[in-house]
Design a protein around this motif. Structure first.
Motif, PDB file in Angstrom:
ATOM      1  N   LEU A   1     -12.979   4.882 -12.794  1.00 11.72           N
ATOM      2  CA  LEU A   1     -14.381   4.452 -12.753  1.00 11.72           C
ATOM      3  C   LEU A   1     -15.266   5.501 -13.433  1.00 11.72           C
ATOM      4  O   LEU A   1     -16.091   5.199 -14.289  1.00 11.72           O
ATOM      5  CB  LEU A   1     -14.782   4.283 -11.288  1.00 11.72           C
ATOM      6  CG  LEU A   1     -15.923   3.366 -10.942  1.00 11.72           C
ATOM      7  CD1 LEU A   1     -15.545   1.935 -11.256  1.00 11.72           C
ATOM      8  CD2 LEU A   1     -16.276   3.486  -9.468  1.00 11.72           C
ATOM      9  N   TYR A   2     -15.066   6.751 -13.024  1.00  8.85           N
ATOM     10  CA  TYR A   2     -15.848   7.836 -13.599  1.00  8.85           C
ATOM     11  C   TYR A   2     -15.567   7.983 -15.094  1.00  8.85           C
ATOM     12  O   TYR A   2     -16.468   8.229 -15.887  1.00  8.85           O
ATOM     13  CB  TYR A   2     -15.540   9.155 -12.877  1.00  8.85           C
ATOM     14  CG  TYR A   2     -16.240   9.285 -11.552  1.00  8.85           C
ATOM     15  CD1 TYR A   2     -17.550   9.753 -11.495  1.00  8.85           C
ATOM     16  CD2 TYR A   2     -15.613   8.953 -10.372  1.00  8.85           C
ATOM     17  CE1 TYR A   2     -18.214   9.864 -10.281  1.00  8.85           C
ATOM     18  CE2 TYR A   2     -16.258   9.054  -9.152  1.00  8.85           C
ATOM     19  CZ  TYR A   2     -17.557   9.510  -9.116  1.00  8.85           C
ATOM     20  OH  TYR A   2     -18.208   9.621  -7.921  1.00  8.85           O
TER      21      TYR A   2
ATOM     22  N   GLN B   1     -18.850  -1.134 -10.490  1.00  7.06           N
ATOM     23  CA  GLN B   1     -18.354  -1.699  -9.228  1.00  7.06           C
ATOM     24  C   GLN B   1     -18.916  -3.083  -8.979  1.00  7.06           C
ATOM     25  O   GLN B   1     -18.208  -3.965  -8.483  1.00  7.06           O
ATOM     26  CB  GLN B   1     -18.702  -0.780  -8.065  1.00  7.06           C
ATOM     27  CG  GLN B   1     -17.867   0.476  -8.045  1.00  7.06           C
ATOM     28  CD  GLN B   1     -18.253   1.372  -6.898  1.00  7.06           C
ATOM     29  OE1 GLN B   1     -18.460   0.908  -5.786  1.00  7.06           O
ATOM     30  NE2 GLN B   1     -18.359   2.659  -7.161  1.00  7.06           N
TER      31      GLN B   1
ATOM     32  N   MET C   1     -11.071   5.595  -8.549  1.00  4.93           N
ATOM     33  CA  MET C   1     -12.378   6.237  -8.674  1.00  4.93           C
ATOM     34  C   MET C   1     -12.413   7.041  -9.972  1.00  4.93           C
ATOM     35  O   MET C   1     -13.413   7.054 -10.675  1.00  4.93           O
ATOM     36  CB  MET C   1     -12.637   7.180  -7.488  1.00  4.93           C
ATOM     37  CG  MET C   1     -12.902   6.503  -6.165  1.00  4.93           C
ATOM     38  SD  MET C   1     -14.191   5.247  -6.261  1.00  4.93           S
ATOM     39  CE  MET C   1     -15.653   6.264  -6.275  1.00  4.93           C
TER      40      MET C   1
ATOM     41  N   SER D   1     -21.065   2.052   4.504  1.00  5.60           N
ATOM     42  CA  SER D   1     -22.033   2.394   5.531  1.00  5.60           C
ATOM     43  C   SER D   1     -22.930   1.166   5.676  1.00  5.60           C
ATOM     44  O   SER D   1     -22.820   0.233   4.910  1.00  5.60           O
ATOM     45  CB  SER D   1     -22.849   3.613   5.111  1.00  5.60           C
ATOM     46  OG  SER D   1     -23.554   3.316   3.944  1.00  5.60           O
TER      47      SER D   1
ATOM     48  N   ASN E   1     -21.498   4.078 -12.379  1.00  9.14           N
ATOM     49  CA  ASN E   1     -20.441   3.880 -11.385  1.00  9.14           C
ATOM     50  C   ASN E   1     -20.696   2.636 -10.559  1.00  9.14           C
ATOM     51  O   ASN E   1     -19.799   1.838 -10.330  1.00  9.14           O
ATOM     52  CB  ASN E   1     -20.357   5.087 -10.456  1.00  9.14           C
ATOM     53  CG  ASN E   1     -19.671   6.248 -11.125  1.00  9.14           C
ATOM     54  OD1 ASN E   1     -18.735   6.036 -11.890  1.00  9.14           O
ATOM     55  ND2 ASN E   1     -20.143   7.448 -10.870  1.00  9.14           N
TER      56      ASN E   1
ATOM     57  N   GLU F   1      -6.490  -1.410  -0.412  1.00  6.62           N
ATOM     58  CA  GLU F   1      -7.202  -0.214   0.035  1.00  6.62           C
ATOM     59  C   GLU F   1      -7.385  -0.194   1.538  1.00  6.62           C
ATOM     60  O   GLU F   1      -7.833   0.796   2.098  1.00  6.62           O
ATOM     61  CB  GLU F   1      -8.571  -0.136  -0.648  1.00  6.62           C
ATOM     62  CG  GLU F   1      -8.451   0.216  -2.110  1.00  6.62           C
ATOM     63  CD  GLU F   1      -9.630   1.042  -2.565  1.00  6.62           C
ATOM     64  OE1 GLU F   1      -9.982   1.998  -1.856  1.00  6.62           O
ATOM     65  OE2 GLU F   1     -10.199   0.717  -3.615  1.00  6.62           O
TER      66      GLU F   1
ATOM     67  N   TYR G   1     -24.917   4.063  -3.565  1.00  7.19           N
ATOM     68  CA  TYR G   1     -24.229   4.758  -4.645  1.00  7.19           C
ATOM     69  C   TYR G   1     -22.937   4.042  -5.001  1.00  7.19           C
ATOM     70  O   TYR G   1     -22.451   4.132  -6.110  1.00  7.19           O
ATOM     71  CB  TYR G   1     -23.914   6.200  -4.242  1.00  7.19           C
ATOM     72  CG  TYR G   1     -25.150   7.042  -4.138  1.00  7.19           C
ATOM     73  CD1 TYR G   1     -25.838   7.416  -5.282  1.00  7.19           C
ATOM     74  CD2 TYR G   1     -25.641   7.437  -2.911  1.00  7.19           C
ATOM     75  CE1 TYR G   1     -26.984   8.179  -5.198  1.00  7.19           C
ATOM     76  CE2 TYR G   1     -26.787   8.195  -2.813  1.00  7.19           C
ATOM     77  CZ  TYR G   1     -27.450   8.564  -3.956  1.00  7.19           C
ATOM     78  OH  TYR G   1     -28.592   9.304  -3.872  1.00  7.19           O
TER      79      TYR G   1
ATOM     80  N   ASP H   1     -26.041   6.780   9.057  1.00  5.87           N
ATOM     81  CA  ASP H   1     -24.873   5.922   9.248  1.00  5.87           C
ATOM     82  C   ASP H   1     -24.207   6.088  10.609  1.00  5.87           C
ATOM     83  O   ASP H   1     -23.815   5.125  11.228  1.00  5.87           O
ATOM     84  CB  ASP H   1     -23.827   6.201   8.158  1.00  5.87           C
ATOM     85  CG  ASP H   1     -24.403   5.997   6.780  1.00  5.87           C
ATOM     86  OD1 ASP H   1     -25.308   5.152   6.675  1.00  5.87           O
ATOM     87  OD2 ASP H   1     -23.973   6.672   5.840  1.00  5.87           O
TER      88      ASP H   1
ATOM     89  N   ARG I   1       0.839  -1.202   0.000  1.00  3.12           N
ATOM     90  CA  ARG I   1       0.000   0.000   0.000  1.00  3.12           C
ATOM     91  C   ARG I   1       0.873   1.250   0.000  1.00  3.12           C
ATOM     92  O   ARG I   1       0.574   2.235  -0.669  1.00  3.12           O
ATOM     93  CB  ARG I   1      -0.921  -0.014   1.221  1.00  3.12           C
ATOM     94  CG  ARG I   1      -2.010   1.057   1.164  1.00  3.12           C
ATOM     95  CD  ARG I   1      -2.971   0.931   2.327  1.00  3.12           C
ATOM     96  NE  ARG I   1      -3.443  -0.439   2.470  1.00  3.12           N
ATOM     97  CZ  ARG I   1      -3.540  -1.077   3.635  1.00  3.12           C
ATOM     98  NH1 ARG I   1      -3.220  -0.475   4.752  1.00  3.12           N
ATOM     99  NH2 ARG I   1      -3.961  -2.318   3.680  1.00  3.12           N
TER     100      ARG I   1
ATOM    101  N   LEU J   1     -17.857   0.855  -2.212  1.00  3.09           N
ATOM    102  CA  LEU J   1     -16.496   1.053  -1.730  1.00  3.09           C
ATOM    103  C   LEU J   1     -16.430   1.705  -0.358  1.00  3.09           C
ATOM    104  O   LEU J   1     -15.705   1.276   0.514  1.00  3.09           O
ATOM    105  CB  LEU J   1     -15.704   1.891  -2.742  1.00  3.09           C
ATOM    106  CG  LEU J   1     -15.525   1.194  -4.087  1.00  3.09           C
ATOM    107  CD1 LEU J   1     -14.914   2.133  -5.095  1.00  3.09           C
ATOM    108  CD2 LEU J   1     -14.675  -0.048  -3.941  1.00  3.09           C
TER     109      LEU J   1
ATOM    110  N   ALA K   1     -17.312   5.310 -17.042  1.00  3.24           N
ATOM    111  CA  ALA K   1     -18.748   5.574 -17.063  1.00  3.24           C
ATOM    112  C   ALA K   1     -19.052   6.663 -18.082  1.00  3.24           C
ATOM    113  O   ALA K   1     -20.004   6.548 -18.863  1.00  3.24           O
ATOM    114  CB  ALA K   1     -19.228   5.980 -15.676  1.00  3.24           C
TER     115      ALA K   1
ATOM    116  N   PHE L   1      -4.034   5.992  -4.864  1.00  3.65           N
ATOM    117  CA  PHE L   1      -4.530   5.110  -5.911  1.00  3.65           C
ATOM    118  C   PHE L   1      -6.031   4.868  -5.810  1.00  3.65           C
ATOM    119  O   PHE L   1      -6.688   4.577  -6.771  1.00  3.65           O
ATOM    120  CB  PHE L   1      -3.739   3.792  -5.931  1.00  3.65           C
ATOM    121  CG  PHE L   1      -4.236   2.747  -4.998  1.00  3.65           C
ATOM    122  CD1 PHE L   1      -5.150   1.806  -5.449  1.00  3.65           C
ATOM    123  CD2 PHE L   1      -3.810   2.690  -3.685  1.00  3.65           C
ATOM    124  CE1 PHE L   1      -5.610   0.830  -4.598  1.00  3.65           C
ATOM    125  CE2 PHE L   1      -4.277   1.721  -2.837  1.00  3.65           C
ATOM    126  CZ  PHE L   1      -5.176   0.788  -3.288  1.00  3.65           C
ATOM    127  N   HIS L   2      -6.566   5.059  -4.574  1.00  2.00           N
ATOM    128  CA  HIS L   2      -8.020   4.971  -4.439  1.00  2.00           C
ATOM    129  C   HIS L   2      -8.669   6.036  -5.326  1.00  2.00           C
ATOM    130  O   HIS L   2      -9.621   5.771  -6.054  1.00  2.00           O
ATOM    131  CB  HIS L   2      -8.430   5.179  -2.985  1.00  2.00           C
ATOM    132  CG  HIS L   2      -9.918   5.222  -2.776  1.00  2.00           C
ATOM    133  ND1 HIS L   2     -10.672   4.073  -2.705  1.00  2.00           N
ATOM    134  CD2 HIS L   2     -10.775   6.259  -2.671  1.00  2.00           C
ATOM    135  CE1 HIS L   2     -11.936   4.416  -2.534  1.00  2.00           C
ATOM    136  NE2 HIS L   2     -12.033   5.728  -2.514  1.00  2.00           N
TER     137      HIS L   2
END
Lengths: 470, 274
Positions: free
Chosen positions: A30-31, B130, A27, B94, B126, B238, B88, A199, A15, B91, A34, A22-23
């Motif tokens: 990913l975007y 995933q 992402m 919650s 998205n 991660e 959504y 949450d 890591r 990753l 899409a 890198f997260h």
């Protein structure tokens, strides 16, 4: 070190090598993917923005100045329709269940030579409690729930949450609490379950504890009846309906205020912390499907809530009859309690009968008013035909109810205090059980029960003392 | 000790044990469908349309907080369908996202139906991408297509399906439009008639690629039966606490055991076709 631990250690080392961002880059890809796909497959016709009508509506209903008034007007409209519409079917049902069927059952039991105490317990106690709950609750529920569901289907609820979000955040609670609070207006137990959308455990607890301040369905009839009898009668007849509805909305709004104040208090004391942020998506408005809404809200909400009330009403009826008829040295158990608590109850502007009724009604708030009426008649030995110890009866008109209550020493002050106490007291046993299930903690369940009672007594005490001073 | 569950020829459900562990009664069902999607895309409406049940639906995100279950029969196959809370992403974890992710990952449904809002396709994709990282078998239900049309949004469904590598079915669940089509594709994917090739995200970063490869190699040695090594490796990198816990305790091997049999089953149904 096992091989499994080695994997974790390796992952931890890698890591660092890969680098922290890198997260984000994942992402990002990913975007990117899409949006690539969308570019290839989606075409927009014309130059106009999508959902322009939705935006126009949103500009009005989430506006700083018009948002809240629209909310209150919609709320008042829903109650007004409920109050007006529930009257006639309520009378019809009670004539049928409390009048005809009760008389039939009673004479059937007598003709079958069933012992008097069994007849009393089952017919005068259990059955009548059930009959009352159905006739009082079913009509308002069958009107209130569909109306509420229509608003929900249309997409209005998230806008309410949007409007209230900043208020809840200011008091250290989660913005979604506005949604769970709205659910609580139907049923607190449902509202408590709905807090799962929050949450953070801290904010969820706040939402759970304060959900009780949303007037639930079991308490609307009490509010409506008392407001009509004591508040509506203060003004000329043609204004009575409007003023009564206004008083009920007032109590509901007061509930929201208490909800905010208590949230603030909790987040400053035992549940300290910052409000977390969240994304609330405002869904497009959709024309509600009227027929389907009527059907599902009847099945999903009305019948389920009614069933619960009926299930709790029967044993409660048995208890009422028993405590009114079991005597020690000629005084019934009910009278002992009433005489003992009366001095304290008077201090907070209520009376011993009301307190006893709230003890009996822990399983279901719906039976508070019938219990009060029955206990008042037996306690004061009032002569009203058909009324006997431990019988919950339907008083044909509001006028009779008013006479009974006034004979029991009720004033406008008692009415106001009852409305306040109905808002501020422990949640019903179902809600408490749900709270226990959701939090898994006895401590929070006890706090959820005791906090509102303490607030109720305090508020009623202050109101009473102020009233007496003026 | 990992006990290898034998592949039972008479029961097509390959992962019965895991599903029972998740509290699903599988006594009389052939396949399990998971219903995933962003909040407020109409999952519960699709659920109702498929099952004929009347789960309460509402026009606000986050209405479904627990799993709802129902069943239906199609093409003489009995299906169990599980309505998951809307999320959504898979990753950031919650409670409701965890419910959805754990179910798709550990429950290994036979088909995951991802309900997407046609008017907000880009954002919805998205989640679709995933989900594709965890599962091989998916059907995309392009819901609210009427709303998209009303707002001048045109979607090339065939290209979308090609790009994603799974069936895409346009629906208007409120009016039960497209539901039969959806059923047809669910059935084809479940029985293996339609072989999905879900689009996977390209990891361009060289260092990341290498790290994943190293971890995959290591994981494969300890858990030879683990499917989706890449996904698990990525989650470890991660620092996903739940996956770390599952690897530490060895639980992940048990949980994902079924994969081996699932591969068997695929070859099995392949033989039948030949």
């Amino acid at each position: 070190m096992t091989e499994r631990d080695e994997i974790i250690a390796l992952a931890n080392r890698l890591r660092w090598e890969v680098g922290g961002n890198f997260h984000d880059s994942l992402m990002e890809s990913l975007y990117k993917e899409a949006s690539e796909i969308v570019k290839k497959t989606v075409r927009k016709k014309g130059g106009e923005f999508a959902f322009s009508l939705d935006r126009k509506i949103d500009k009005i209903v989430t506006n700083k100045w018009t948002g809240f008034p629209i909310m209150f007007i919609l709320l008042a409209l829903v109650f007004w329709i409920t109050v007006q519409g529930a009257n006639y079917p309520s009378e019809l049902l009670s004539g049928l269940l409390v009048g005809d069927l009760y008389g039939f059952l009673k004479s059937a039991f007598i003709s079958l030579n069933i012992p008097g105490w069994i007849t009393g317990l089952v017919v005068d106690g259990g059955y009548l409690a059930m009959a009352w709950v159905i006739s009082v609750m079913l009509p308002p529920m069958a009107i209130f729930f569909p109306l509420f569901t229509l608003l929900e289907d249309f997409g209005y609820l998230p806008r309410v949450a949007f409007n209230m979000d900043s208020l809840f955040r200011k008091v250290g609670a989660h913005g979604k609490q506005a949604l769970t609070m709205s659910m609580g207006f139907g049923c607190n137990a449902a509202g408590v379950v709905a807090t799962r959308i929050i949450d953070s455990p801290r904010e969820r607890l706040i939402a759970i504890i304060t959900n009780n301040f949303s007037l639930c369905n079991g308490r609307w009839p009490t509010q409506i009846l008392i407001a009509t009898i004591f508040i509506g009668s203060l003004v000329p007849a043609h204004l009575a309906g409007l003023v009564s509805a206004g008083a009920v909305v007032g109590i509901a709004v007061l509930g929201i205020v208490f909800s905010l104040v208590t949230s603030w208090f909790l987040s400053k004391t035992i549940l300290k912390g910052e409000a977390s942020t969240f994304n609330l998506e405002l869904p497009p408005y959709r024309p509600p499907r009227i027929l389907q809404t009527l059907y599902t809200s009847f099945i999903d909400r009305t019948l389920i809530v009614l069933w619960r009330a009926v299930v709790f009403a029967f044993p409660a009826g048995l208890v009422i009859w028993s405590i009114s008829n079991i005597t020690i040295e000629g005084v019934s158990l009910a009278d002992y309690f009433i005489n003992y608590t009366d001095p304290f109850a008077m201090l907070v502007g209520l009376n011993g009968i009301i307190l006893l009724a709230y003890v009996v009604a822990i399983p279901a708030n719906e039976i508070v008013i019938p219990t009060i009426l029955m206990l008042t008649v037996t306690h004061f030995g009032l002569q009203i035909s058909g009324a006997q110890a431990g019988v919950m009866f339907e008083t044909g008109s509001m006028e009779v109810t008013k006479q009974i209550l006034e004979a029991g020493g009720w004033t406008v002050l008692t009415g106001i205090n009852l409305m306040l106490f109905s808002l501020l007291h422990n949640p019903c046993s179902t809600t408490l059980f749900t709270i226990y299930k959701e939090t898994g903690s006895l401590k929070w369940t006890v706090i959820s029960a005791l906090l509102p009672i303490a607030m109720g007594f305090t508020v009623c005490f202050l109101v009473t003392q102020l009233w007496l001073l003026l | 000790m990992n006990k290898v569950v034998p592949d039972c020829e008479n029961c097509p459900v390959h992962n019965v044990n895991n599903l029972i562990k998740l509290g699903i009664d599988m006594s009389s069902y052939d396949y399990v469908i998971a219903l995933a999607g962003n909040p407020n895309t109409g999952k519960s409406t699709v659920f109702n349309a498929l099952t004929g049940l009347h789960q309460h639906t509402g026009n606000w995100p986050g209405k479904t907080v627990t799993r709802a279950e129902g069943g239906f029969e199609f093409n003489s196959h009995k299906y169990k369908i599980v309505d998951l809370p809307g999320t959504y992403s898979l990753l950031s974890i919650s409670t409701d996202e965890e419910v959805a992710r754990n179910f798709i990952l550990f429950g290994q449904p036979d088909v995951t139906v991802i309900v997407v809002d046609a008017t907000r396709l880009e954002r919805n994709l998205n989640l679709v991408l995933q989900v594709f990282e965890i599962t091989d078998r998916a059907v995309v239900c392009l819901n609210l297509i009427d709303e998209a049309e009303r707002n001048g949004i045109e979607i090339d469904v065939r290209t979308l399906s090609k790009e994603l590598g799974v069936p895409v079915v346009p629906t208007v669940a409120r009016e039960k439009k497209g539901i039969t089509e959806l059923l047809k594709y669910i059935d084809e994917v479940a029985t293996g008639k339609y072989v999905c090739k879900p689009r996977r995200i390209k990891k361009r970063d060289k260092k990341l690629r290498q790290a994943i490869e190293v971890l995959k190699y290591k994981l494969n040695k300890v858990f030879p039966d683990l499917p989706n090594l890449e996904w698990v490796a990525l989650r470890l990198l991660e620092g996903d606490q739940e996956i770390i816990k599952a690897v530490k305790s060895g639980e992940i091997g048990k949980i994902l055991q079924s994969s081996a049999t699932s591969i068997n089953r695929e070859s099995y149904s392949g033989e039948i076709k030949q």
